[in-house]
Every structure is written in C-alpha cells, then in structure tokens.
Design a protein around this motif. Structure first.
Motif, short mmCIF file in Angstrom:
data_model
loop_
_atom_site.label_atom_id
_atom_site.label_comp_id
_atom_site.label_asym_id
_atom_site.label_seq_id
_atom_site.Cartn_x
_atom_site.Cartn_y
_atom_site.Cartn_z
N PHE A 5 0.87 -1.18 0.00
CA PHE A 5 0.00 0.00 0.00
C PHE A 5 0.90 1.22 0.00
O PHE A 5 1.70 1.39 0.93
CB PHE A 5 -0.89 0.02 1.24
N LYS A 6 0.78 2.06 -1.04
CA LYS A 6 1.60 3.27 -1.13
C LYS A 6 0.75 4.44 -1.59
O LYS A 6 -0.06 4.30 -2.52
CB LYS A 6 2.74 3.08 -2.15
N HIS A 7 0.99 5.59 -0.97
CA HIS A 7 0.38 6.82 -1.48
C HIS A 7 1.07 7.15 -2.80
O HIS A 7 2.22 6.76 -3.04
CB HIS A 7 0.56 7.96 -0.47
N PHE A 8 0.40 7.90 -3.64
CA PHE A 8 0.93 8.28 -4.95
C PHE A 8 2.35 8.82 -4.85
O PHE A 8 3.22 8.47 -5.65
CB PHE A 8 0.00 9.32 -5.59
N SER A 9 2.59 9.68 -3.85
CA SER A 9 3.90 10.32 -3.72
C SER A 9 5.01 9.33 -3.36
O SER A 9 6.19 9.65 -3.51
CB SER A 9 3.84 11.43 -2.66
N GLU A 10 4.65 8.13 -2.92
CA GLU A 10 5.64 7.11 -2.56
C GLU A 10 5.95 6.14 -3.70
O GLU A 10 6.91 5.38 -3.60
CB GLU A 10 5.12 6.30 -1.37
N LEU A 11 5.14 6.16 -4.76
CA LEU A 11 5.36 5.23 -5.87
C LEU A 11 6.64 5.58 -6.62
O LEU A 11 6.95 6.75 -6.84
CB LEU A 11 4.19 5.29 -6.86
N THR A 12 7.35 4.55 -7.05
CA THR A 12 8.48 4.79 -7.95
C THR A 12 7.92 5.01 -9.35
O THR A 12 6.76 4.66 -9.63
CB THR A 12 9.44 3.58 -7.98
N THR A 13 8.72 5.58 -10.23
CA THR A 13 8.24 5.78 -11.60
C THR A 13 7.96 4.44 -12.27
O THR A 13 7.01 4.32 -13.05
CB THR A 13 9.24 6.61 -12.44
N THR A 14 8.74 3.42 -11.95
CA THR A 14 8.51 2.10 -12.53
C THR A 14 7.20 1.51 -12.02
O THR A 14 6.43 0.93 -12.80
CB THR A 14 9.68 1.15 -12.21
N GLU A 15 6.91 1.65 -10.72
CA GLU A 15 5.64 1.16 -10.18
C GLU A 15 4.47 1.88 -10.84
O GLU A 15 3.49 1.23 -11.23
CB GLU A 15 5.60 1.35 -8.66
N LEU A 16 4.56 3.19 -10.96
CA LEU A 16 3.48 3.95 -11.59
C LEU A 16 3.28 3.50 -13.03
O LEU A 16 2.15 3.27 -13.47
CB LEU A 16 3.76 5.45 -11.53
N TYR A 17 4.37 3.34 -13.76
CA TYR A 17 4.27 2.88 -15.15
C TYR A 17 3.61 1.51 -15.23
O TYR A 17 2.69 1.29 -16.03
CB TYR A 17 5.67 2.82 -15.78
N ASP A 18 4.03 0.58 -14.36
CA ASP A 18 3.48 -0.78 -14.37
C ASP A 18 2.00 -0.78 -13.99
O ASP A 18 1.21 -1.55 -14.54
CB ASP A 18 4.26 -1.69 -13.44
N ILE A 19 1.60 0.08 -13.05
CA ILE A 19 0.19 0.20 -12.67
C ILE A 19 -0.63 0.69 -13.85
O ILE A 19 -1.67 0.10 -14.19
CB ILE A 19 0.04 1.16 -11.46
N LEU A 20 -0.18 1.75 -14.49
CA LEU A 20 -0.93 2.31 -15.62
C LEU A 20 -0.96 1.34 -16.79
O LEU A 20 -1.97 1.23 -17.49
CB LEU A 20 -0.34 3.66 -16.03
N GLN A 21 0.12 0.60 -16.99
CA GLN A 21 0.16 -0.40 -18.05
C GLN A 21 -0.86 -1.51 -17.80
O GLN A 21 -1.59 -1.91 -18.71
CB GLN A 21 1.57 -0.99 -18.16
N LEU A 22 -0.94 -2.00 -16.56
CA LEU A 22 -1.91 -3.05 -16.24
C LEU A 22 -3.34 -2.53 -16.37
O LEU A 22 -4.20 -3.22 -16.93
CB LEU A 22 -1.67 -3.58 -14.82
N ARG A 23 -3.60 -1.32 -15.90
CA ARG A 23 -4.95 -0.77 -16.03
C ARG A 23 -5.34 -0.62 -17.50
O ARG A 23 -6.46 -0.95 -17.89
CB ARG A 23 -5.05 0.58 -15.30
N ALA A 24 -4.41 -0.15 -18.34
CA ALA A 24 -4.70 -0.02 -19.77
C ALA A 24 -4.92 -1.40 -20.41
O ALA A 24 -5.83 -1.57 -21.24
CB ALA A 24 -3.57 0.72 -20.48
N GLU A 25 -4.11 -2.37 -20.02
CA GLU A 25 -4.23 -3.73 -20.55
C GLU A 25 -5.63 -4.29 -20.29
O GLU A 25 -6.24 -4.91 -21.17
CB GLU A 25 -3.17 -4.62 -19.90
N ILE A 26 -6.16 -4.07 -19.09
CA ILE A 26 -7.46 -4.63 -18.72
C ILE A 26 -8.61 -3.76 -19.20
O ILE A 26 -9.51 -4.22 -19.90
CB ILE A 26 -7.56 -4.82 -17.18
N PHE A 27 -8.60 -2.49 -18.81
CA PHE A 27 -9.76 -1.63 -19.08
C PHE A 27 -9.87 -1.21 -20.54
O PHE A 27 -10.95 -1.20 -21.11
CB PHE A 27 -9.75 -0.39 -18.19
N VAL A 28 -8.77 -0.86 -21.16
CA VAL A 28 -8.82 -0.33 -22.52
C VAL A 28 -8.75 -1.46 -23.56
O VAL A 28 -9.59 -1.54 -24.44
CB VAL A 28 -7.69 0.70 -22.76
N VAL A 29 -7.76 -2.34 -23.44
CA VAL A 29 -7.57 -3.38 -24.45
C VAL A 29 -8.55 -4.54 -24.25
O VAL A 29 -9.35 -4.85 -25.14
CB VAL A 29 -6.11 -3.88 -24.45
N GLU A 30 -8.52 -5.18 -23.08
CA GLU A 30 -9.35 -6.36 -22.85
C GLU A 30 -10.85 -6.03 -22.88
O GLU A 30 -11.64 -6.75 -23.47
CB GLU A 30 -8.99 -7.00 -21.50
#
Length: 148
Positions: A5-30
């Motif tokens: 569990f991390k607040h936005f300000s604690e996320l690494t850029t890689t974590e943020l990228y991976d989160i957005l990638q997974l959300r796009a994979e499921i919500f937009v593509v799938e």
C-alpha cells in the motif's frame, strides 16, 4: 504474498508505469473501453498492488471521502488475466477493506462494480445500493460495505 500500500507520492516511476500499463491492458484493451483513465484521482489515492516475478499482477486504488464519492472507496480493481481464478482478487479486496477500515477508521466503503462482478462483491459483503447504470458504456451497480 503480501500486498503493498503506497500513497501516490511514494510510488516509484517504474511502479506507476506498471500500474498504468496493467490498467490499460485490462480496461482499454481487454474490455475495449475508451475512457480517460488518468482522472486526477490517482494523486490523492493510496495504491494497493502485488508484484509477481517483478511485475504488478493485481491492483486497486483506495480513495478517501470527497474524492470520488462521499464515502471511502475502492476502484480501478484489476487482476492480470493469468492470475484470475486463483483467489487473488478475494485476497486483494479483503486486504483493501481491512486497510480502509483499520488504517482510516472507515465505517462505509463504496464501490462502482461492473454488473458481471456483482456476486463476487456480494460474497465480500458489499450490498447493491443503486439501480444499474452505465459507466463508460459498461453496466455497473453502486455497492456499499458497512462495518458491523
């Protein structure tokens, strides 16, 4: 496996990228749903996720009252397709509920649940509190969990 569990300000850029990638994979593509996923709520959120082999495979976004709903809420719930049916979704939601109820001392948790997941959320203690409605072209129900 433990969720992070991390607040936005604690996320690494890689974590943020991976989160957005997974959300796009499921919500937009799938789910073939074109919508603006970047809604400015991420900056105020606590992000819950689980990594497996270095990649994020499960994720949800936890919000405090007054951001999306008047109550605390859980949204953007996604499980990578290869991890579905393993109980990971149940574990994630139970840990999200526990975090909100214990860390934030919440009494109620609101979700906007896709219609096909109604039973999944009912089994987790959520109750339907709205009529069916369309959100981004997908049928949803407003659901509420209340601390007993």
């Amino acid at each position: 496996m433990n969720f992070v569990f991390k607040h936005f300000s604690e996320l690494t850029t890689t974590e943020l990228y991976d989160i957005l990638q997974l959300r796009a994979e499921i919500f937009v593509v799938e789910q073939d749903c074109v919508y603006n996923d970047l809604d400015d709520l991420d900056k105020d959120a606590t992000h819950q996720f689980l990594k497996k082999n270095g990649k994020i495979v499960a994720y949800s976004r936890l919000l405090k009252p007054g951001t999306r709903f008047p109550d605390y809420s859980i949204g953007r719930v996604v499980i990578k397709e290869t991890e579905r049916g393993t109980g990971l979704g149940i574990q994630m939601m139970e840990e999200a509920k526990s975090f909100i109820l214990n860390e934030w001392q919440a009494v109620k948790i609101k979700i906007s649940a896709q219609k096909y997941l109604r039973k999944f959320y009912e089994d987790l203690g959520f109750k339907v509190v709205t009529e069916e409605y369309l959100e981004d072209g997908i049928p949803h129900f407003g659901m509420l969990f209340e601390r007993k």
